[in-house]
Design a protein around this motif. Structure first.
Motif, PDB file in Angstrom:
ATOM      1  N   GLY A   7       0.832  -1.201   0.000  1.00 52.46           N
ATOM      2  CA  GLY A   7       0.000   0.000   0.000  1.00 52.46           C
ATOM      3  C   GLY A   7       0.860   1.241   0.000  1.00 52.46           C
ATOM      4  N   GLU A   8       0.204   2.406   0.006  1.00 42.94           N
ATOM      5  CA  GLU A   8       0.942   3.667  -0.064  1.00 42.94           C
ATOM      6  C   GLU A   8       1.790   3.873   1.190  1.00 42.94           C
ATOM      7  N   ARG A   9       1.270   3.504   2.353  1.00 45.63           N
ATOM      8  CA  ARG A   9       2.051   3.675   3.585  1.00 45.63           C
ATOM      9  C   ARG A   9       3.333   2.848   3.539  1.00 45.63           C
ATOM     10  N   GLN A  10       3.222   1.598   3.083  1.00 42.30           N
ATOM     11  CA  GLN A  10       4.401   0.737   3.014  1.00 42.30           C
ATOM     12  C   GLN A  10       5.395   1.245   1.968  1.00 42.30           C
ATOM     13  N   ALA A  11       4.883   1.795   0.851  1.00 38.90           N
ATOM     14  CA  ALA A  11       5.775   2.352  -0.171  1.00 38.90           C
ATOM     15  C   ALA A  11       6.536   3.554   0.377  1.00 38.90           C
ATOM     16  N   ARG A  12       5.844   4.395   1.120  1.00 36.31           N
ATOM     17  CA  ARG A  12       6.493   5.568   1.716  1.00 36.31           C
ATOM     18  C   ARG A  12       7.547   5.149   2.741  1.00 36.31           C
ATOM     19  N   GLU A  13       7.233   4.111   3.507  1.00 38.12           N
ATOM     20  CA  GLU A  13       8.188   3.645   4.515  1.00 38.12           C
ATOM     21  C   GLU A  13       9.441   3.069   3.857  1.00 38.12           C
ATOM     22  N   LEU A  25       5.730   2.843  -5.012  1.00 39.85           N
ATOM     23  CA  LEU A  25       4.294   3.077  -5.094  1.00 39.85           C
ATOM     24  C   LEU A  25       3.539   1.795  -4.754  1.00 39.85           C
ATOM     25  N   PRO A  26       2.223   1.898  -4.500  1.00 37.23           N
ATOM     26  CA  PRO A  26       1.439   0.694  -4.195  1.00 37.23           C
ATOM     27  C   PRO A  26       1.330  -0.219  -5.406  1.00 37.23           C
ATOM     28  N   ALA A  27       1.254  -1.512  -5.152  1.00 33.61           N
ATOM     29  CA  ALA A  27       1.210  -2.495  -6.234  1.00 33.61           C
ATOM     30  C   ALA A  27      -0.224  -2.781  -6.644  1.00 33.61           C
ATOM     31  N   ASN A  28      -0.455  -2.780  -7.945  1.00 37.41           N
ATOM     32  CA  ASN A  28      -1.659  -3.333  -8.546  1.00 37.41           C
ATOM     33  C   ASN A  28      -1.302  -3.671  -9.988  1.00 37.41           C
ATOM     34  N   PRO A  29      -2.167  -4.366 -10.730  1.00 40.13           N
ATOM     35  CA  PRO A  29      -1.786  -4.756 -12.096  1.00 40.13           C
ATOM     36  C   PRO A  29      -1.404  -3.586 -12.994  1.00 40.13           C
ATOM     37  N   ILE A  87       4.776  12.087  -7.292  1.00 34.90           N
ATOM     38  CA  ILE A  87       4.135  12.097  -8.605  1.00 34.90           C
ATOM     39  C   ILE A  87       2.742  11.484  -8.497  1.00 34.90           C
ATOM     40  N   GLN A  88       1.783  12.104  -9.153  1.00 32.50           N
ATOM     41  CA  GLN A  88       0.433  11.534  -9.218  1.00 32.50           C
ATOM     42  C   GLN A  88       0.407  10.502 -10.330  1.00 32.50           C
ATOM     43  N   PHE A  89       0.488   9.207  -9.963  1.00 33.53           N
ATOM     44  CA  PHE A  89       0.521   8.145 -10.973  1.00 33.53           C
ATOM     45  C   PHE A  89      -0.800   8.073 -11.726  1.00 33.53           C
ATOM     46  N   ASP A  90      -1.898   8.114 -10.986  1.00 30.48           N
ATOM     47  CA  ASP A  90      -3.228   8.257 -11.586  1.00 30.48           C
ATOM     48  C   ASP A  90      -4.102   8.961 -10.566  1.00 30.48           C
ATOM     49  N   ALA A  91      -5.418   8.948 -10.782  1.00 23.70           N
ATOM     50  CA  ALA A  91      -6.299   9.717  -9.907  1.00 23.70           C
ATOM     51  C   ALA A  91      -6.246   9.261  -8.458  1.00 23.70           C
ATOM     52  N   ALA A  92      -5.902   7.999  -8.222  1.00 28.12           N
ATOM     53  CA  ALA A  92      -5.959   7.457  -6.865  1.00 28.12           C
ATOM     54  C   ALA A  92      -4.598   7.095  -6.279  1.00 28.12           C
TER      55      ALA A  92
END
Length: 435
Positions: A64-70, A114-118, A92-97
């Motif tokens: 998630g975003e918290r883990q990416a920041r850490e 950044l957070p992982a998703n497909p 950077i704003q990767f996308d809207a969310a």
């Protein structure tokens, strides 16, 4: 040798750090510095590229975003500061969310977290670190999107995590063999033996949960306590000859059908009963199939097999498919099943009993099927009544499982009894034996 080094690495960390394999995976106990070690490897790789006048890029995909920041703040930036390396940091704003954190070095090399998703996995061509991969939502979809991205020769892939059951891609990667992966396993006992300052007994008492201790610290593969079908039950019913339509012997066949619409998974489970064992002959799956295509697939199965009974999910949109199938193939052979609470309990109980008694054979080595069968969970409602839930992901929400249970139910239900009274022969003007 400096008696007070700026950075202390224990032997297990040095072993992982100095392994330069292209594909490297580590299962490491909680709070033993796995992200710290991997981000150090990333920083050293980037600084070597900068010193050689090259550019390189690393992407850290976290849960998630918290883990990416850490990972960026406590790992990458900490190492860069310790090495007195100059860098520029951006958000950077990767996308809207999704927001990505990025560091750029003077020579143009970049590290992004950044957070992982497909979508994020597909968005870069770079060296990649999958951090705590066993806990990524829909890990298989992320893997399918990611692996082609790092196919360029020379790109490195690092995967680290503690275990999180057996129903995810991390388990498959970690338990593979002879596939080019370099594997490392460091449980709490190994880490402490290498000098990590931890009191094992104090931690174990403090955990207060033996399953937590075994999974998070001793790195044992555990089934989730609420899983309706544990992996041991699933794998015990696997057979290399199951799933082979050409192995059909002509015995009675029972079908389970899970109806779907739009992007859901439509499933027909074909089971041949030989003696008292149901042998899976086919599992027909279509995503986004029209109702007309679903009807054609079912009709084809009826043509190819000696179908005795077919149970179809009649809930909601299933009303018309059940009515149409009964008209085409006979109401004695087609049964609609409403997915009420009591009916789901009956289906699930019959299904589990078939697995426990080894009365069913399923295809061997199908990880997607294993995960589907394992994701069904029994939970208690506020009134104490049992409910069955399954997480929905790119592989569906246990559609194959319910089709399997419907086929088992079809075979469990006794066939309809019938009698007949022969029409007597009569004698007419056309002679003896006419009707």
């Amino acid at each position: 040798m400096n008696p007070n080094p700026a950075l202390t690495l224990y032997q297990y960390q040095r072993d992982f750090l100095t392994d330069d394999a292209r594909f490297k995976i580590g299962m490491i106990s909680r709070q033993c510095g796995k992200t710290f070690t991997c981000t150090l490897e990333i920083v050293l790789d980037v600084l070597r590229a900068e010193a050689a006048g090259r550019r390189t890029r690393w992407v850290i995909l976290s849960r998630g975003e918290r883990q990416a920041r850490e990972a960026m703040n406590e790992g990458v930036k900490r190492h860069l500061h310790a090495m007195q390396a100059g860098f520029r940091e951006m958000e950077i704003q990767f996308d809207a969310a999704i927001r990505a954190l990025e560091i750029e070095l003077p020579g143009g090399s970049k590290i992004t977290a950044l957070p992982a998703n497909p979508d994020t996995a597909r968005g870069f061509s770079a060296n990649v670190l999958l951090d705590e991969f066993a806990f990524h939502q829909d890990s298989r979809a992320i893997w399918k999107a990611l692996f082609p991205v790092i196919s360029k020769p020379g790109l490195k892939l690092r995967v680290i995590s503690t275990p999180n059951g057996k129903g995810n891609k991390f388990y498959e990667l970690m338990t593979g063999a002879d596939d080019g992966w370099s594997r490392h396993v460091y449980n709490i006992h190994r880490c402490v033996a290498d000098g990590l300052p931890r009191d094992i007994e104090e931690l174990r008492r403090g955990a207060g949960d033996e399953d937590l201790w075994r999974q998070e610290f001793e790195l044992q593969w555990l089934d989730e306590a609420s899983a309706w079908l544990p992996f041991d039950l699933i794998t015990a019913c696997e057979h290399p000859n199951a799933g082979d339509a050409d192995a059909y012997t002509g015995q009675p066949v029972y079908l389970g059908v899970d109806i779907a619409a739009r992007n859901d998974l439509f499933v027909i489970w074909v089971a041949e009963k030989i003696g008292d064992v149901l042998w899976t002959r086919e599992i027909i799956e279509r995503r986004g199939a029209s109702f007309a295509e679903q009807d054609m697939l079912l009709d084809d199965v009826f043509r190819r097999y000696r179908v005795i009974r077919c149970c179809i999910d009649q809930t909601g949109m299933g009303e018309k498919p059940v009515e149409d199938a009964a008209r085409r193939h006979g109401s004695l052979r087609v049964e609609g099943v409403l997915f009420t609470g009591p009916n789901k309990l009956t289906l699930a109980t019959q299904g589990k009993e078939a697995f426990e008694d080894r009365k069913i054979r399923i295809p061997e080595g199908n990880n997607e099927l294993r995960a589907d069968l394992h994701k069904l969970q029994r939970v208690a409602s506020t009134t104490g009544a049992p409910r069955f839930l399954a997480d929905s992901d790119s592989a569906g929400h246990a559609d194959r499982t319910w089709a399997c249970f419907l086929a088992i139910h079809a075979a469990t239900t006794p066939p309809a009894d019938y009698n007949y009274i022969p029409v007597p022969r009569v004698y007419g003007k056309f002679g003896r034996g006419t009707w």
